[in-house]
Design a protein around this motif. Structure first.
Motif, PDB file in Angstrom:
ATOM      1  N   PRO A  84      57.168  24.758  15.962  1.00 48.52           N
ATOM      2  CA  PRO A  84      57.813  26.069  16.092  1.00 48.52           C
ATOM      3  C   PRO A  84      58.887  26.403  15.316  1.00 48.52           C
ATOM      4  CG  PRO A  84      57.537  25.302  18.316  1.00 48.52           C
ATOM      5  CD  PRO A  84      57.261  24.189  17.406  1.00 48.52           C
ATOM      6  N   GLU A  85      59.506  25.279  14.483  1.00 49.00           N
ATOM      7  CA  GLU A  85      60.530  25.410  13.645  1.00 49.00           C
ATOM      8  C   GLU A  85      60.031  26.037  12.115  1.00 49.00           C
ATOM      9  OE1 GLU A  85      63.104  21.990  13.654  1.00 49.00           O
ATOM     10  OE2 GLU A  85      63.568  22.603  15.604  1.00 49.00           O
ATOM     11  N   LEU A  86      58.647  25.784  12.229  1.00 47.77           N
ATOM     12  CA  LEU A  86      58.014  26.152  10.783  1.00 47.77           C
ATOM     13  C   LEU A  86      58.269  27.569  10.458  1.00 47.77           C
ATOM     14  CD1 LEU A  86      56.044  24.755   8.653  1.00 47.77           C
ATOM     15  CD2 LEU A  86      54.149  25.810   9.799  1.00 47.77           C
ATOM     16  N   THR A  87      58.526  27.700   8.818  1.00 49.13           N
ATOM     17  CA  THR A  87      58.653  29.122   8.485  1.00 49.13           C
ATOM     18  C   THR A  87      57.390  29.466   7.677  1.00 49.13           C
ATOM     19  OG1 THR A  87      61.150  28.872   8.483  1.00 49.13           O
ATOM     20  CG2 THR A  87      60.041  30.600   6.975  1.00 49.13           C
ATOM     21  N   THR A  88      56.823  30.598   7.846  1.00 52.38           N
ATOM     22  CA  THR A  88      55.541  30.974   7.038  1.00 52.38           C
ATOM     23  C   THR A  88      55.745  32.128   6.099  1.00 52.38           C
ATOM     24  OG1 THR A  88      54.631  32.379   8.904  1.00 52.38           O
ATOM     25  CG2 THR A  88      54.162  29.957   8.720  1.00 52.38           C
ATOM     26  N   MET A  89      55.470  32.049   4.992  1.00 52.85           N
ATOM     27  CA  MET A  89      55.702  33.223   3.865  1.00 52.85           C
ATOM     28  C   MET A  89      54.320  33.595   3.593  1.00 52.85           C
ATOM     29  SD  MET A  89      59.222  32.999   3.631  1.00 52.85           S
ATOM     30  CE  MET A  89      59.668  33.423   2.144  1.00 52.85           C
ATOM     31  N   ILE A  90      54.244  34.731   2.802  1.00 52.13           N
ATOM     32  CA  ILE A  90      53.295  35.288   1.986  1.00 52.13           C
ATOM     33  C   ILE A  90      53.811  35.065   0.465  1.00 52.13           C
ATOM     34  CG2 ILE A  90      53.685  37.420   2.176  1.00 52.13           C
ATOM     35  CD1 ILE A  90      50.421  36.141   1.635  1.00 52.13           C
ATOM     36  N   SER A  91      53.150  34.524  -0.589  1.00 54.74           N
ATOM     37  CA  SER A  91      53.398  34.564  -1.810  1.00 54.74           C
ATOM     38  C   SER A  91      52.686  35.367  -2.607  1.00 54.74           C
ATOM     39  CB  SER A  91      53.262  32.942  -2.329  1.00 54.74           C
ATOM     40  OG  SER A  91      53.952  32.774  -3.653  1.00 54.74           O
ATOM     41  N   ILE A 120      57.323  45.800   3.461  1.00 56.31           N
ATOM     42  CA  ILE A 120      57.578  45.777   4.723  1.00 56.31           C
ATOM     43  C   ILE A 120      56.537  45.772   5.974  1.00 56.31           C
ATOM     44  CG2 ILE A 120      59.263  47.135   6.277  1.00 56.31           C
ATOM     45  CD1 ILE A 120      60.711  45.551   4.506  1.00 56.31           C
ATOM     46  N   ALA A 121      55.755  46.668   5.606  1.00 52.08           N
ATOM     47  CA  ALA A 121      54.518  46.995   6.397  1.00 52.08           C
ATOM     48  C   ALA A 121      53.672  45.842   6.631  1.00 52.08           C
ATOM     49  CB  ALA A 121      53.845  48.220   5.883  1.00 52.08           C
ATOM     50  N   PHE A 122      53.447  45.147   5.306  1.00 48.64           N
ATOM     51  CA  PHE A 122      52.521  44.080   5.321  1.00 48.64           C
ATOM     52  C   PHE A 122      53.035  42.990   6.053  1.00 48.64           C
ATOM     53  CE2 PHE A 122      50.620  40.217   3.206  1.00 48.64           C
ATOM     54  CZ  PHE A 122      49.519  40.651   2.744  1.00 48.64           C
ATOM     55  N   LEU A 123      54.318  42.443   5.864  1.00 50.09           N
ATOM     56  CA  LEU A 123      54.911  41.461   6.552  1.00 50.09           C
ATOM     57  C   LEU A 123      54.809  41.821   8.074  1.00 50.09           C
ATOM     58  CD1 LEU A 123      58.170  40.684   4.506  1.00 50.09           C
ATOM     59  CD2 LEU A 123      55.769  39.500   4.497  1.00 50.09           C
ATOM     60  N   ALA A 124      55.000  42.794   8.564  1.00 46.98           N
ATOM     61  CA  ALA A 124      55.007  43.131   9.964  1.00 46.98           C
ATOM     62  C   ALA A 124      53.366  43.115  10.630  1.00 46.98           C
ATOM     63  CB  ALA A 124      55.525  44.724  10.196  1.00 46.98           C
ATOM     64  N   LYS A 125      52.686  43.657   9.643  1.00 40.66           N
ATOM     65  CA  LYS A 125      51.424  43.750  10.202  1.00 40.66           C
ATOM     66  C   LYS A 125      50.847  42.485  10.215  1.00 40.66           C
ATOM     67  CE  LYS A 125      46.687  45.502   8.822  1.00 40.66           C
ATOM     68  NZ  LYS A 125      45.795  46.189   7.995  1.00 40.66           N
ATOM     69  N   TYR A 126      50.952  41.268   9.481  1.00 38.22           N
ATOM     70  CA  TYR A 126      50.415  40.172   9.389  1.00 38.22           C
ATOM     71  C   TYR A 126      51.247  38.967  10.168  1.00 38.22           C
ATOM     72  CZ  TYR A 126      46.430  42.268   6.663  1.00 38.22           C
ATOM     73  OH  TYR A 126      45.658  43.148   6.277  1.00 38.22           O
ATOM     74  N   ASP A 127      52.482  39.401  10.554  1.00 40.52           N
ATOM     75  CA  ASP A 127      53.569  38.421  10.928  1.00 40.52           C
ATOM     76  C   ASP A 127      53.911  37.183  10.129  1.00 40.52           C
ATOM     77  OD1 ASP A 127      54.844  37.537  13.316  1.00 40.52           O
ATOM     78  OD2 ASP A 127      53.271  36.252  13.854  1.00 40.52           O
ATOM     79  N   PHE A 128      54.379  37.372   8.679  1.00 42.24           N
ATOM     80  CA  PHE A 128      55.040  36.626   8.039  1.00 42.24           C
ATOM     81  C   PHE A 128      56.531  36.609   8.252  1.00 42.24           C
ATOM     82  CE2 PHE A 128      50.849  37.041   5.725  1.00 42.24           C
ATOM     83  CZ  PHE A 128      50.559  35.697   5.738  1.00 42.24           C
ATOM     84  N   ASP A 129      57.045  35.335   7.749  1.00 39.87           N
ATOM     85  CA  ASP A 129      58.641  35.521   8.088  1.00 39.87           C
ATOM     86  C   ASP A 129      59.311  35.917   6.648  1.00 39.87           C
ATOM     87  OD1 ASP A 129      58.607  34.190  10.539  1.00 39.87           O
ATOM     88  OD2 ASP A 129      58.233  32.370   9.520  1.00 39.87           O
ATOM     89  N   GLY A 130      58.442  36.104   5.703  1.00 38.38           N
ATOM     90  CA  GLY A 130      59.053  36.485   4.269  1.00 38.38           C
ATOM     91  C   GLY A 130      58.309  36.597   3.154  1.00 38.38           C
ATOM     92  N   LEU A 131      58.574  36.938   1.929  1.00 32.23           N
ATOM     93  CA  LEU A 131      57.849  37.199   0.869  1.00 32.23           C
ATOM     94  C   LEU A 131      58.364  36.048  -0.410  1.00 32.23           C
ATOM     95  CD1 LEU A 131      55.963  38.845  -0.965  1.00 32.23           C
ATOM     96  CD2 LEU A 131      57.910  40.244  -1.590  1.00 32.23           C
ATOM     97  N   ASP A 132      57.693  35.381  -0.770  1.00 34.98           N
ATOM     98  CA  ASP A 132      57.919  34.572  -2.070  1.00 34.98           C
ATOM     99  C   ASP A 132      57.363  35.274  -3.166  1.00 34.98           C
ATOM    100  OD1 ASP A 132      58.673  31.792  -3.212  1.00 34.98           O
ATOM    101  OD2 ASP A 132      56.536  32.010  -3.752  1.00 34.98           O
ATOM    102  N   THR A 161      67.745  44.703   0.053  1.00 37.12           N
ATOM    103  CA  THR A 161      68.380  45.683   1.019  1.00 37.12           C
ATOM    104  C   THR A 161      67.172  45.833   2.130  1.00 37.12           C
ATOM    105  OG1 THR A 161      69.529  46.663  -0.889  1.00 37.12           O
ATOM    106  CG2 THR A 161      68.977  47.995   1.026  1.00 37.12           C
ATOM    107  N   ALA A 162      66.160  46.130   1.734  1.00 43.55           N
ATOM    108  CA  ALA A 162      65.024  46.533   2.812  1.00 43.55           C
ATOM    109  C   ALA A 162      64.572  45.339   3.913  1.00 43.55           C
ATOM    110  CB  ALA A 162      63.751  46.849   1.988  1.00 43.55           C
ATOM    111  N   PHE A 163      64.838  44.012   3.482  1.00 39.67           N
ATOM    112  CA  PHE A 163      64.564  43.118   4.373  1.00 39.67           C
ATOM    113  C   PHE A 163      65.712  42.718   5.264  1.00 39.67           C
ATOM    114  CE2 PHE A 163      61.371  40.150   1.815  1.00 39.67           C
ATOM    115  CZ  PHE A 163      60.588  41.054   1.665  1.00 39.67           C
ATOM    116  N   GLU A 164      66.997  43.190   4.873  1.00 41.09           N
ATOM    117  CA  GLU A 164      67.756  42.797   5.788  1.00 41.09           C
ATOM    118  C   GLU A 164      67.763  43.265   7.323  1.00 41.09           C
ATOM    119  OE1 GLU A 164      71.426  43.711   3.449  1.00 41.09           O
ATOM    120  OE2 GLU A 164      71.456  41.654   2.542  1.00 41.09           O
TER     121      GLU A 164
END
Length: 201
Positions: A84-91, A120-132, A161-164
């Protein structure tokens, strides 16, 4: 998932998803050691060269739109159930994505907005924690404009700005070479914007 109180050291791992196609000893998402990594980056997503939006790179491997898809994003983010402490990102990007369409997107305010909104839409749709961001590299490939570094900085500002409001992480894969650093990055300013930077070595 971004609390470093217990272990402030980051161990950032990249998954090259083409490894599932290796005929000998393919590497699957479930082979990732989720207790060794603190952050795992799914490589890669890409940019649509006409709409300048973030896109799934390999729909069969990554997506779950069809019953026969391998649901890579879903399986990848499900690793957080194991740790549960793992952070998953899309690169986004990689060497084979090239640089030209990233230059085109970053230099145009309308294209940048299209891109940021799509992320923003992509991260929400696929449930990633952020963008690399793995644009290799602003200003450093033949024909790239010298203004890439400034446009890259503006893109990062707009993403930040959009991520905050959403709490998404923003990171980048960065070159360690001085020749590329001098062309590609305004380091002082980027250091204030990225949550952290991953130096390729």
């Amino acid at each position: 998932r971004n609390n470093y109180t217990k272990n402030p050291k980051r161990v950032v791992c990249y998954l090259g998803t083409w490894s599932v196609y290796h005929k000998i000893d393919p590497f699957e998402i479930e082979d990732i050691d989720v207790h060794r990594c603190t952050h795992v980056n799914y490589g890669f997503a890409k940019i649509d060269e006409y709409k300048y939006t973030i896109q799934v790179f390999d729909p069969y491997q990554d997506d779950s739109a069809n019953p026969w898809d391998k649901k890579g994003y879903q399986r990848f983010n499900n690793l957080r159930k194991v740790n549960p402490e793992l952070t998953t990102m899309i690169s986004l990007g990689g060497w084979y994505e090239g640089s030209e369409k990233y230059s085109d997107m970053a230099r145009n305010p309308t294209y940048r907005k299209n891109f940021v909104d799509s992320v923003i839409a992509f991260l929400a749709k696929y449930d990633f924690d952020g963008l690399d961001l793995d644009w290799e590299f602003p200003g450093s490939r033949l024909g790239d404009p010298a203004v890439d570094a400034t446009n890259f900085l503006e893109l990062v500002r707009e993403l930040k700005t959009a991520f905050e409001p959403h709490g998404y992480l923003l990171t980048a894969a960065m070159s360690p070479g001085k020749d590329k650093i001098d062309l590609a990055y305004h380091i002082k300013e980027l250091n204030e914007l990225f949550d952290f930077m991953n130096i390729m070595t």
